[in-house]
Motif scaffolding. Structure first.
Motif, mmCIF file in Angstrom:
data_model
loop_
_atom_site.group_PDB
_atom_site.id
_atom_site.type_symbol
_atom_site.label_atom_id
_atom_site.label_comp_id
_atom_site.label_asym_id
_atom_site.label_seq_id
_atom_site.Cartn_x
_atom_site.Cartn_y
_atom_site.Cartn_z
ATOM 1 N N GLU A 1 -49.442 7.175 -26.372
ATOM 2 C CA GLU A 1 -50.156 7.065 -25.097
ATOM 3 C C GLU A 1 -51.385 6.168 -25.240
ATOM 4 N N SER A 2 -52.139 6.389 -26.300
ATOM 5 C CA SER A 2 -53.341 5.578 -26.539
ATOM 6 C C SER A 2 -52.978 4.117 -26.766
ATOM 7 N N ALA A 3 -51.907 3.880 -27.537
ATOM 8 C CA ALA A 3 -51.471 2.507 -27.801
ATOM 9 C C ALA A 3 -51.088 1.805 -26.506
ATOM 10 N N LEU A 4 -50.376 2.505 -25.630
ATOM 11 C CA LEU A 4 -49.991 1.902 -24.346
ATOM 12 C C LEU A 4 -51.211 1.571 -23.495
ATOM 13 N N TYR A 5 -52.196 2.477 -23.484
ATOM 14 C CA TYR A 5 -53.424 2.206 -22.733
ATOM 15 C C TYR A 5 -54.181 1.010 -23.317
ATOM 16 N N VAL A 6 -54.264 0.944 -24.631
ATOM 17 C CA VAL A 6 -54.993 -0.157 -25.270
ATOM 18 C C VAL A 6 -54.275 -1.489 -25.039
ATOM 19 N N ILE A 7 -52.964 -1.504 -25.229
ATOM 20 C CA ILE A 7 -52.194 -2.735 -25.012
ATOM 21 C C ILE A 7 -52.292 -3.162 -23.547
ATOM 22 N N GLY A 8 -52.115 -2.211 -22.640
ATOM 23 C CA GLY A 8 -52.221 -2.524 -21.216
ATOM 24 C C GLY A 8 -53.601 -3.036 -20.843
ATOM 25 N N GLY A 9 -54.629 -2.391 -21.378
ATOM 26 C CA GLY A 9 -55.995 -2.830 -21.105
ATOM 27 C C GLY A 9 -56.278 -4.213 -21.648
ATOM 28 N N CYS A 10 -55.806 -4.476 -22.856
ATOM 29 C CA CYS A 10 -56.018 -5.800 -23.464
ATOM 30 C C CYS A 10 -55.286 -6.889 -22.677
ATOM 31 N N LEU A 11 -54.083 -6.589 -22.218
ATOM 32 C CA LEU A 11 -53.350 -7.562 -21.410
ATOM 33 C C LEU A 11 -54.054 -7.820 -20.073
ATOM 34 N N MET A 12 -54.634 -6.778 -19.492
ATOM 35 C CA MET A 12 -55.382 -6.958 -18.241
ATOM 36 C C MET A 12 -56.634 -7.806 -18.476
ATOM 37 N N VAL A 13 -57.308 -7.562 -19.579
ATOM 38 C CA VAL A 13 -58.483 -8.381 -19.920
ATOM 39 C C VAL A 13 -58.060 -9.830 -20.125
ATOM 40 N N ALA A 14 -56.942 -10.039 -20.849
ATOM 41 C CA ALA A 14 -56.447 -11.403 -21.074
ATOM 42 C C ALA A 14 -56.097 -12.085 -19.746
ATOM 43 N N ALA A 15 -55.478 -11.340 -18.838
ATOM 44 C CA ALA A 15 -55.127 -11.908 -17.529
ATOM 45 C C ALA A 15 -56.384 -12.309 -16.758
ATOM 46 N N HIS A 16 -57.367 -11.436 -16.741
ATOM 47 C CA HIS A 16 -58.600 -11.746 -16.012
ATOM 48 C C HIS A 16 -59.360 -12.897 -16.667
ATOM 49 N N TRP A 17 -59.384 -12.916 -17.978
ATOM 50 C CA TRP A 17 -60.085 -13.996 -18.683
ATOM 51 C C TRP A 17 -59.420 -15.344 -18.389
ATOM 52 N N ARG A 18 -58.092 -15.374 -18.510
ATOM 53 C CA ARG A 18 -57.378 -16.631 -18.250
ATOM 54 C C ARG A 18 -57.515 -17.029 -16.780
ATOM 55 N N ASN A 19 -57.452 -16.061 -15.887
ATOM 56 C CA ASN A 19 -57.621 -16.333 -14.461
ATOM 57 C C ASN A 19 -58.996 -16.953 -14.204
ATOM 58 N N HIS A 20 -60.016 -16.385 -14.804
ATOM 59 C CA HIS A 20 -61.378 -16.898 -14.644
ATOM 60 C C HIS A 20 -61.495 -18.326 -15.189
ATOM 61 N N ARG A 21 -60.962 -18.537 -16.388
ATOM 62 C CA ARG A 21 -61.031 -19.872 -16.995
ATOM 63 C C ARG A 21 -60.265 -20.903 -16.176
#
Length: 109
Positions: free
Chosen positions: A74-94
């Motif tokens: 469960e924790s791994a899924l939350y961390v992976i999902g959170g990291c992917l969301m951060v990556a999406a927002h970062w790339r979107n911003h850039r």
């Protein structure tokens, strides 16, 4: 106020956590859809959509399988999902910044 509520939410009794994951997922998903849709109109970068989709998918999977999986999965899924969301927002911003400043060095075209 929200960071405080998140911090103390872990000490609440188990009955108070009913819907907790879905509540935060709804907040995260609403912000992500608004932000990414706004950026998508400018840059049309498929990676942003890919990262966000898989990130939200991992978060949904973590919430849905919470009762059947161990804390590590469960924790791994939350961390992976959170990291992917951060990556999406970062790339979107850039990518939005690159569209605004076409001649800026470091923008991928």
């Amino acid at each position: 106020m929200w960071p405080f509520l998140l911090s103390v939410s872990v000490i609440l009794p188990d009955w108070a956590h009913i819907g907790h994951g879905w509540f935060w997922f709804t907040v995260i998903a609403a912000l992500a859809v608004w932000s990414i849709a706004h950026g998508w109109k400018q840059h049309r970068d498929r990676r942003v959509f890919f990262y966000a989709s898989f990130g939200l998918g991992c978060l949904i999977l973590a919430i849905v399988t919470e009762a059947w999986t161990g804390i590590w999965l469960e924790s791994a899924l939350y961390v992976i999902g959170g990291c992917l969301m951060v990556a999406a927002h970062w790339r979107n911003h850039r990518r939005c910044r690159c569209v605004e400043h076409v001649h800026t060095a470091g923008c991928e075209h």
